[in-house]
Motif scaffolding. Structure first.
Motif, PDB file in Angstrom:
ATOM      1  N   PHE A  62       0.832  -1.206   0.000  1.00 42.79           N
ATOM      2  CA  PHE A  62       0.000   0.000   0.000  1.00 42.79           C
ATOM      3  C   PHE A  62       0.867   1.256   0.000  1.00 42.79           C
ATOM      4  O   PHE A  62       0.601   2.207  -0.734  1.00 42.79           O
ATOM      5  N   THR A  63       1.916   1.262   0.800  1.00 39.57           N
ATOM      6  CA  THR A  63       2.811   2.424   0.878  1.00 39.57           C
ATOM      7  C   THR A  63       3.477   2.684  -0.460  1.00 39.57           C
ATOM      8  O   THR A  63       3.562   3.834  -0.915  1.00 39.57           O
ATOM      9  N   SER A  65       2.380   1.734  -3.431  1.00 42.56           N
ATOM     10  CA  SER A  65       1.354   2.190  -4.376  1.00 42.56           C
ATOM     11  C   SER A  65       0.973   3.642  -4.138  1.00 42.56           C
ATOM     12  O   SER A  65       0.794   4.409  -5.090  1.00 42.56           O
ATOM     13  N   ALA A  66       0.850   4.040  -2.874  1.00 40.20           N
ATOM     14  CA  ALA A  66       0.508   5.432  -2.551  1.00 40.20           C
ATOM     15  C   ALA A  66       1.610   6.379  -2.993  1.00 40.20           C
ATOM     16  O   ALA A  66       1.329   7.454  -3.540  1.00 40.20           O
ATOM     17  N   LEU A 105       1.372   6.726  -6.715  1.00 41.58           N
ATOM     18  CA  LEU A 105       0.207   7.528  -7.071  1.00 41.58           C
ATOM     19  C   LEU A 105       0.517   9.015  -6.919  1.00 41.58           C
ATOM     20  O   LEU A 105       0.240   9.815  -7.812  1.00 41.58           O
TER      21      LEU A 105
END
Length: 118
Positions: free
Chosen positions: A4-5, A7-8, A11
């Motif tokens: 998640f980190t 991917s964030a 992004l």
């Protein structure tokens, strides 16, 4: 959490920072625009790759949840009043053993733990 980190970060780099640099001064920020756009695209692949190799934490959580379910099965026997004392004591021992003898997983793309192995 790591996936998640990553991917964030991708992004934000690809959808926020790189376009802001394009709007500010494209020629002066060309290197940063290229780097951040590339990073933004690569993070999706990296995040998927981490998950497919079992490094996302999913398999650890799955193994732990399977162990908890096996302990619950033993506890049902412990608290079942219709079971004899020997069956209840055996179930306590088995539940305790689950805590000490749990499966340690180091998954990879060729070795993903299954319910049969837990």
């Amino acid at each position: 959490m790591l996936g998640f980190t990553i991917s964030a970060a991708g992004l934000i780099a690809g959808a926020v920072v790189a376009p802001a640099l394009v709007a500010a001064n494209p020629s002066a920020n060309a290197a940063w625009i290229a780097a951040l756009s590339g990073f933004g695209g690569a993070t999706n692949l990296l995040s998927d790759n981490l998950q497919s190799h079992g490094l996302s934490g999913t398999y650890d959580a799955q193994s732990r949840n399977n162990m908890i379910e096996r302990i619950r099965e033993h506890l049902r026997t412990v608290f079942d009043g219709s079971k004899g004392r020997e069956a209840q004591l055996a179930a306590i021992s088995q539940a305790k053993a689950e805590c000490y003898l749990y499966l340690i997983t180091v998954p990879s793309h060729t070795q993903i733990p299954s319910k049969e192995n837990n």
